[in-house]
Design a protein around this motif. Structure first.
Motif, PDB file in Angstrom:
ATOM      1  N   UNK A   1      37.149  46.956  20.765  1.00 19.75           N
ATOM      2  CA  UNK A   1      37.029  45.541  20.959  1.00 19.75           C
ATOM      3  C   UNK A   1      38.388  44.941  21.244  1.00 19.75           C
ATOM      4  N   UNK A   2      38.382  43.939  22.065  1.00 18.84           N
ATOM      5  CA  UNK A   2      39.603  43.219  22.393  1.00 18.84           C
ATOM      6  C   UNK A   2      39.642  41.962  21.547  1.00 18.84           C
ATOM      7  N   UNK A   3      40.785  41.658  20.923  1.00 20.27           N
ATOM      8  CA  UNK A   3      40.911  40.433  20.145  1.00 20.27           C
ATOM      9  C   UNK A   3      42.301  39.871  20.369  1.00 20.27           C
ATOM     10  N   UNK A   4      42.362  38.710  20.996  1.00 22.08           N
ATOM     11  CA  UNK A   4      43.648  38.092  21.256  1.00 22.08           C
ATOM     12  C   UNK A   4      43.465  36.586  21.227  1.00 22.08           C
ATOM     13  N   UNK A   5      43.947  35.945  20.165  1.00 28.22           N
ATOM     14  CA  UNK A   5      43.794  34.503  20.029  1.00 28.22           C
ATOM     15  C   UNK A   5      44.630  33.791  21.078  1.00 28.22           C
ATOM     16  N   UNK A   6      44.040  32.783  21.711  1.00 29.13           N
ATOM     17  CA  UNK A   6      44.778  31.958  22.653  1.00 29.13           C
ATOM     18  C   UNK A   6      45.073  32.609  23.990  1.00 29.13           C
ATOM     19  N   UNK A   7      44.513  33.735  24.262  1.00 25.62           N
ATOM     20  CA  UNK A   7      44.776  34.412  25.536  1.00 25.62           C
ATOM     21  C   UNK A   7      43.473  34.654  26.282  1.00 25.62           C
ATOM     22  N   UNK A   8      43.593  34.844  27.570  1.00 24.57           N
ATOM     23  CA  UNK A   8      42.438  35.258  28.373  1.00 24.57           C
ATOM     24  C   UNK A   8      42.163  36.729  28.080  1.00 24.57           C
ATOM     25  N   UNK A   9      40.926  37.133  28.228  1.00 22.45           N
ATOM     26  CA  UNK A   9      40.519  38.520  28.011  1.00 22.45           C
ATOM     27  C   UNK A   9      40.189  39.140  29.363  1.00 22.45           C
ATOM     28  N   UNK A  10      40.680  40.366  29.602  1.00 25.38           N
ATOM     29  CA  UNK A  10      40.441  41.073  30.866  1.00 25.38           C
ATOM     30  C   UNK A  10      39.904  42.461  30.567  1.00 25.38           C
ATOM     31  N   UNK A  11      38.802  42.813  31.231  1.00 21.93           N
ATOM     32  CA  UNK A  11      38.211  44.136  31.060  1.00 21.93           C
ATOM     33  C   UNK A  11      37.854  44.678  32.444  1.00 21.93           C
ATOM     34  N   UNK A  12      38.235  45.930  32.703  1.00 22.46           N
ATOM     35  CA  UNK A  12      37.825  46.602  33.938  1.00 22.46           C
ATOM     36  C   UNK A  12      36.500  47.307  33.692  1.00 22.46           C
ATOM     37  N   UNK A  13      35.574  47.119  34.606  1.00 25.17           N
ATOM     38  CA  UNK A  13      34.260  47.757  34.543  1.00 25.17           C
ATOM     39  C   UNK A  13      34.268  48.877  35.583  1.00 25.17           C
ATOM     40  N   UNK A  14      34.373  50.109  35.116  1.00 19.65           N
ATOM     41  CA  UNK A  14      34.385  51.267  36.015  1.00 19.65           C
ATOM     42  C   UNK A  14      32.966  51.801  36.152  1.00 19.65           C
ATOM     43  N   UNK A  15      32.553  52.062  37.391  1.00 20.48           N
ATOM     44  CA  UNK A  15      31.232  52.644  37.624  1.00 20.48           C
ATOM     45  C   UNK A  15      31.423  53.913  38.443  1.00 20.48           C
ATOM     46  N   UNK A  16      30.974  55.025  37.877  1.00 20.63           N
ATOM     47  CA  UNK A  16      31.042  56.323  38.532  1.00 20.63           C
ATOM     48  C   UNK A  16      29.624  56.851  38.716  1.00 20.63           C
ATOM     49  N   UNK A  17      29.478  57.874  39.535  1.00 25.28           N
ATOM     50  CA  UNK A  17      28.189  58.546  39.685  1.00 25.28           C
ATOM     51  C   UNK A  17      28.223  59.879  38.951  1.00 25.28           C
ATOM     52  N   UNK A  18      27.213  60.117  38.144  1.00 24.11           N
ATOM     53  CA  UNK A  18      27.023  61.417  37.493  1.00 24.11           C
ATOM     54  C   UNK A  18      25.590  61.842  37.766  1.00 24.11           C
ATOM     55  N   UNK A  19      25.433  62.967  38.441  1.00 27.07           N
ATOM     56  CA  UNK A  19      24.106  63.448  38.842  1.00 27.07           C
ATOM     57  C   UNK A  19      23.337  62.380  39.610  1.00 27.07           C
ATOM     58  N   UNK A  20      24.054  61.627  40.455  1.00 27.16           N
ATOM     59  CA  UNK A  20      23.443  60.622  41.298  1.00 27.16           C
ATOM     60  C   UNK A  20      23.118  59.304  40.611  1.00 27.16           C
TER      61      UNK A  20
END
Length: 123
Positions: A1-20
């Motif tokens: 979990x990300x926790x940062x008071x007073x800051x913007x939160x940034x998360x990268x969403x990676x999508x890969x293929x496994x067995x199609x």
């Protein structure tokens, strides 16, 4: 979990293929793996950036909430190119909300759903 008071939160969403099939994973912008969940302690913006490794032309088209009227997330915007989602959280309501990203693809007209990350408000 990300926790940062007073800051913007940034998360990268990676999508890969496994067995199609699409497989989602999440990383903080510093590269550390995370669950995709964000803990909010004051008003701010949560940004999710799509990193499509599938070759299928994935794009964010929406966010589906299990409880859309709980007041946890106040607004959602999607960039015109479908690579960013921003959630505004005024942190007025304590609790947790679960959601799923909805993505289109260039291979067909079917939509892709992500596993459910969540936003947790601590007031």
């Amino acid at each position: 979990m990300s926790k940062a008071a007073g800051q913007a939160h940034y998360v990268k969403v990676n999508v890969d293929l496994e067995n199609g099939e699409p497989v989602f994973s999440y990383r903080h912008f510093n590269g550390e793996p995370c669950e995709g969940d964000v803990t909010v302690t004051e008003a701010g913006t949560i940004t999710y950036q799509l990193n499509d490794n599938t070759g299928k032309g994935l794009k964010f088209t929406g966010v589906g909430f299990i409880t859309p009227f709980d007041g946890i997330v106040d607004a959602v915007t999607i960039s015109s190119d479908g690579t960013l989602i921003q959630m505004v959280d005024l942190d007025n309501t304590p609790g947790t909300t679960k959601f799923q990203f909805v993505l289109s693809n260039a291979a067909n007209t079917l939509l892709v759903l992500s596993p459910d990350p969540q936003v947790i408000n601590h007031i």
